[in-house]
Design an enzyme around this catalytic site. Structure first.
Site, PDB file in Angstrom:
ATOM      1  CG  ASP A 191       6.156  -9.292 -40.425  1.00 30.40           C
ATOM      2  OD1 ASP A 191       5.294  -9.353 -39.534  1.00 30.40           O
ATOM      3  OD2 ASP A 191       6.540 -10.268 -41.104  1.00 30.40           O
TER       4      ASP A 191
ATOM      5  CG  ASN B 145       7.307 -19.674 -33.396  1.00 30.61           C
ATOM      6  OD1 ASN B 145       8.227 -19.583 -32.607  1.00 30.61           O
ATOM      7  ND2 ASN B 145       6.414 -18.702 -33.575  1.00 30.61           N
TER       8      ASN B 145
ATOM      9  CG  HIS C 110       5.703 -21.649 -29.590  1.00 35.67           C
ATOM     10  ND1 HIS C 110       5.165 -20.692 -30.414  1.00 35.67           N
ATOM     11  CD2 HIS C 110       4.983 -22.784 -29.796  1.00 35.67           C
ATOM     12  CE1 HIS C 110       4.148 -21.199 -31.085  1.00 35.67           C
ATOM     13  NE2 HIS C 110       4.016 -22.490 -30.727  1.00 35.67           N
TER      14      HIS C 110
ATOM     15  CG  ASP D 176       9.039 -16.923 -26.640  1.00 35.20           C
ATOM     16  OD1 ASP D 176       8.256 -16.489 -27.507  1.00 35.20           O
ATOM     17  OD2 ASP D 176       8.681 -17.632 -25.673  1.00 35.20           O
TER      18      ASP D 176
ATOM     19  CD  GLU E 198       5.006 -12.709 -37.317  1.00 38.54           C
ATOM     20  OE1 GLU E 198       4.566 -13.015 -38.410  1.00 38.54           O
ATOM     21  OE2 GLU E 198       4.464 -13.058 -36.237  1.00 38.54           O
TER      22      GLU E 198
END
Length: 566
Positions: free
Chosen positions: A436, A444, A449, A453, A479
């Site tokens: 994680d 973010n 975003h 990405d 994630e």
């Protein structure tokens, strides 16, 4: 044993999967159809060729039989003369005129050239040589005890020969040559000085000398090629001869001469309407006698190698055929001639005939079918290739996360279960790493975003580059990532996790034009050997629990036991 069985099963499934390529199937089907269509076409051509060869042999047999019948007439006539001579020797006619002619011989026998003629319009004259001439060779024999009967019989046969010479005949000359020093011929000479040279020329010919008891024990009809001479013309002759025996004594030979032109005319008459192809008449030594071609210089010729090949074929059978390059040669031996008839059919003539037309149509149909098959193959192959590409694309999209290009949750779970089952059957370790990214929500929120990405793609690339063949990685949440390590024990899995963690934390990511970012991740590791449990969901849950222990312990660390270790 179970392990070996499973290994064989996996190998077979892999082999089957590799060969289930639709392109390979299409290519195989195309080749099979092309091969079968070619074989069927070839089979039809072979059947047509056999039928064509059979028809050519039938034509040749018809021509040979017709020629044989024409020659049989002459042979039968020659045999008739022999039988007549034998009958006359056995029972001479008691005619006074014959008796007087025989008596005249006594006064002429010492003369070098003599002739006894009764009625030149009714019979042929007897032409003879002296006793001294006869005594020069052992082949000749003037036996006085048999001489009167032979002279009388010769005069009787002279009537028959005269009748034969008055008819329209095929032969240019019929002759009776006696060993007693005389002869009768349908082309009688008026010059007495020619009698001795002519008799010498007759008795030295092979058709006479080879009719002795030793040379012709069967006393059958023999055929010879006689060279040209001053008495028979400038053209060689074909001579048929038969010996005359009575009371076990060889008296002489009856012979018939045929010109090469006569044999050519007989061959052309025998052909009738069978004008296709070339017919040639040969003697047993394969000397050409006649050909149906006009002029003769256009006739097919054979070199020494081809002639030897034909001779070997003819020697082994009375009829048959062979192929010489672009020519097909069929042959048939004659019954009443010591020779063979050849039929030469060239490829050009075959193409112009019915067989050639049908073969060309078959070839065109095959070419058209092959062209259509090729076009169909190209179209189907293109369609199958596109469908196969689309299928792979859809399958890839169904099994992979489009952003990170790792396995999605469903694909990862399905494949991980299969690997876990295989490891359980083989008693191998099976480890799971749960990953994680730390503080991903803040990334973010701060950078958007798009930056998030980039971070996900960067982390996925590092995770995938750290795996070996047979190991899996997938995105199981926003994630969150999961790594499946078949055959890897817990300490080794923890080391792999630590290596991935270190690489993620050591690299900076360009998230905006002038902004870089360093991220970290927390790891939880579990192994089936801890409790002997190979259930993937259970192992993933344990790894997830240890992941949260890593989060609670300060993030950016690996926990692979119930108590987290940095």
């Amino acid at each position: 044993m179970q392990r070996d069985t499973n290994r064989v099963k996996r190998s077979f499934l892999q082999w089957l999967h590799k060969r289930s390529n639709p392109g390979l199937i299409v290519n195989s089907c195309f080749l099979i159809v092309l091969i079968f269509s070619t074989l069927l076409t070839w089979r039809e051509v072979v059947v047509l060729e056999d039928a064509y060869i059979s028809s050519q042999r039938n034509h040749l047999e018809t021509v040979a039989n017709a020629l044989d019948r024409q020659l049989q007439f002459s042979v039968d006539k020659m045999l008739f003369f022999r039988h007549s001579m034998g009958d006359a020797l056995q029972t001479p006619l008691a005619f006074g005129v014959l008796h007087d002619a025989v008596l005249r011989f006594s006064s002429l026998r010492a003369t070098p050239n003599w002739q006894i003629a009764l009625d030149r319009k009714r019979t042929l004259p007897i032409n003879g040589v002296s006793d001294a001439f006869v005594e020069k060779t052992t082949l000749l024999n003037r036996d006085n005890t048999r001489l009167n009967s032979e002279l009388s019989a010769a005069l009787e046969v002279g009537y028959l020969l005269r009748l034969a010479s008055s008819d329209k005949r095929k032969e240019v000359r019929v002759v009776y040559v006696s060993r007693a020093g005389f002869f009768l011929a349908t082309d009688a000479t008026d010059k007495s000085e020619d009698i001795a040279p002519r008799y010498y020329q007759l008795v030295t010919q092979p058709w006479f000398t080879q009719q002795s008891e030793r040379g012709n024990r069967a006393r059958a009809v023999r055929w010879f090629i006689s060279p040209a001479s001053a008495f028979v013309g400038k053209e060689p002759l074909i001579t048929a001869s038969v010996p005359i025996y009575y009371d076990h004594f060889w008296y002489g030979v009856v012979a018939m001469d045929f010109t090469f032109g006569t044999m050519k005319r007989l061959l052309e008459d025998a052909m009738d309407d069978h004008t296709e192809g070339e017919y040639q008449l040969y003697d047993t030594r394969l000397n050409m006698i006649a050909t149906s071609e006009r002029p003769d210089n256009q006739a097919s010729r054979f070199d020494k190698r081809e002639t030897a090949q034909i001779a070997r074929a003819i020697e082994s059978d009375t009829q048959g055929g062979i192929r010489l390059g672009s020519r097909f040669i069929s042959w048939e031996r004659l019954d009443h001639f010591d020779g063979v008839v050849l039929r030469i059919h060239t490829l050009n003539e075959g193409v112009r005939g019915d067989f050639g037309s049908i073969s060309i149509v078959l070839a065109l149909l095959w070419a058209l079918f092959t062209a259509m098959l090729l076009i169909s193959w190209l179209v189907i192959r293109r369609m199958v290739s596109n469908m196969y590409t689309l299928q792979h694309s859809l399958q890839w999209q169904a099994w992979h996360d489009p952003l990170t290009r790792l396995n999605n949750r469903g694909a990862l779970f399905e494949r991980a279960k299969i690997l876990a089952m295989q490891c359980q059957q083989q008693s191998r370790p099976f480890s799971v790493i749960q990953i994680d990214l730390d503080c991903f929500k803040s990334i973010n929120d701060r950078f958007g975003h798009q930056a998030g990405d980039k971070v996900l793609s960067h982390a996925a690339g590092i995770i995938a580059s750290g795996l070996r063949e047979g190991e899996l990685a997938g995105r199981v949440g926003g994630e969150e990532f999961c790594v499946v390590l078949p055959g890897v024990a817990l300490p080794e899995a923890a080391a792999i996790a630590e290596r991935i963690r270190s690489r993620i934390n050591s690299r900076e990511i360009l998230v905006q034009k002038s902004t870089t970012l360093r991220i970290s991740a927390s790891f939880g590791v579990s192994c089936a050997h801890e409790k002997g449990n190979y259930e993937f969901e259970q192992l993933q849950s344990i790894a997830d629990t240890r992941l949260y222990q890593a989060k609670q312990g300060g993030r950016n660390q690996v926990v692979w036991q119930d108590h987290p270790r940095k």
